[in-house]
Design an enzyme around this catalytic site. Structure first.
Site, PDB file in Angstrom:
ATOM      1  N   LYS A  77       7.572   5.269  85.934  1.00 24.66           N
ATOM      2  CA  LYS A  77       6.135   5.178  85.905  1.00 24.66           C
ATOM      3  C   LYS A  77       5.520   6.109  87.296  1.00 24.66           C
ATOM      4  O   LYS A  77       6.210   5.408  88.925  1.00 24.66           O
ATOM      5  CB  LYS A  77       5.254   3.711  86.805  1.00 24.66           C
ATOM      6  CG  LYS A  77       3.786   3.775  86.777  1.00 24.66           C
ATOM      7  CD  LYS A  77       3.615   2.419  86.591  1.00 24.66           C
ATOM      8  CE  LYS A  77       1.798   1.926  87.007  1.00 24.66           C
ATOM      9  NZ  LYS A  77       1.717   0.274  87.133  1.00 24.66           N
ATOM     10  N   LYS A 119       5.428   6.858  82.144  1.00 26.79           N
ATOM     11  CA  LYS A 119       3.637   6.669  82.737  1.00 26.79           C
ATOM     12  C   LYS A 119       3.219   7.573  83.587  1.00 26.79           C
ATOM     13  O   LYS A 119       3.415   8.209  84.067  1.00 26.79           O
ATOM     14  CB  LYS A 119       2.994   5.442  82.846  1.00 26.79           C
ATOM     15  CG  LYS A 119       2.102   5.098  83.462  1.00 26.79           C
ATOM     16  CD  LYS A 119       1.542   3.786  83.136  1.00 26.79           C
ATOM     17  CE  LYS A 119      -0.153   3.011  83.423  1.00 26.79           C
ATOM     18  NZ  LYS A 119      -0.615   2.024  83.444  1.00 26.79           N
TER      19      LYS A 119
END
Length: 332
Positions: free
Chosen positions: A202, A256
């Site tokens: 992420k 992400k």
């Protein structure tokens, strides 16, 4: 492997593009409703169940609205919904104890959705930012996001969600060691079949802005998240993060944001051959919708093309706010 490509005109690549039937036969990757996870925002704050201005077409949902979303997902064939709460600022604290309160709104929604539509898998978010007066995913002490105490808090949060009936835990906090701690806690508590979909790579991205509006974290956030989320310039580090999370017990891994990081998706899938997901984040959604609303892009075509790109890059599935609209076009 050496590619053998006969010269023109023996090899005319356009032959397989000539008709719709031939193009269908030659298509390498396809998008299915079963590839979709639908993120929804939930709230029990009076008057907050409205459309999010920076995410056209996306609303915060009450308990009733969340159950209706689960019913819609089941009807469309979408296998999973992911919950993100918008919390009353009055209950946010620096110690974040609402995150693991058994009767917090997220846990009430999990239980109600599983009772009403048990066939739809419920995924949760494991991070403290919806409950944190500082807006961070972890506990803050003297301006520093502390790791180990945060992990202890995340374990309590995850246990409460598991008790409520969650099927998939989504640790999105990027603290070190949290996957191993969560897996050990689930085993010890008898939740041996709970699935962990780790936000393993992420990034500290500028594409999260509309999401922070949606969960009410924009105004609360003090500083940035660069000490725990990844540097957008790094890709080898992503592989180290993913390798660690798999070793600690993650069943699935996520990259992400999505489209700006498809190279990371491909590296992760090729390296580990694990169930790999990406999150088409709020900024990606808002960017496409803004262009659609200005008449610059065709909504349905750009939506489906963007989702197909995830599959081509190696994703087994994608979290996307487009899920119900895409499902209606794709068909079960």
């Amino acid at each position: 492997m050496t590619l053998i490509t006969p010269p023109f005109p023996t090899n005319r690549l356009r032959r397989m593009r000539r008709t719709p039937a031939l193009r269908e036969l030659a298509q390498e990757h396809r998008l299915s409703v079963k590839d979709l996870i639908w993120p929804i925002f939930i709230t029990d704050v009076p008057g907050a169940d409205v459309e999010i201005s920076s995410m056209p077409g996306v609303v915060r949902r009450t308990l009733k609205g969340a159950i209706e979303a689960a019913e819609e997902a089941a009807k469309l064939g979408i296998p999973a919904i992911c919950l993100f709460p918008y919390t009353d600022p009055a209950v946010k604290t620096e110690t974040c104890e609402q995150a693991w309160a058994e009767d917090n709104f997220t846990n009430k929604v999990i239980a109600a959705m599983k009772e009403a539509v048990p066939e739809v898998a419920i995924m949760t978010d494991i991070a403290l930012d919806p409950y944190n007066a500082n807006g961070h995913d972890g506990l803050v002490r003297d301006g520093i996001i502390i790791n180990d105490e945060t992990v202890e808090a995340l374990v309590k949060m995850a246990l409460a969600q598991a008790e409520a009936g969650a099927d998939i835990l989504g640790p999105s906090d990027m603290m070190d060691g949290r996957i191993g701690a969560l897996r050990s806690a689930m085993e010890a508590a008898g939740h041996k079949d709970i699935t962990i979909l780790s936000y393993a790579a992420k990034y500290a991205s500028a594409f999260y802005g509309p999401f922070r509006d949606a969960v009410g974290a924009s105004g609360a956030l003090k500083g940035d998240k660069k000490t725990y989320q990844m540097n957008p310039g790094n890709s080898d580090e992503a592989l180290r993060n993913v390798a660690r999370d798999i070793a600690e017990g993650a069943d699935m891994v996520m990259v992400k944001p999505g489209m700006p990081y498809l190279d990371i998706v491909r590296r992760v899938k090729d390296t580990f051959q694990m169930p790999t997901y990406a999150y088409q984040v709020s900024g990606e959604y808002a960017m496409l919708m803004a262009a659609v609303q200005n008449g610059w892009l065709d909504h349905d075509k750009v939506m489906l093309e963007s989702l197909l790109a995830f599959r081509r890059a190696g994703c087994d599935g994608v979290l996307t706010y487009f899920a119900p609209k895409a499902a209606k076009l794709i068909g079960a």
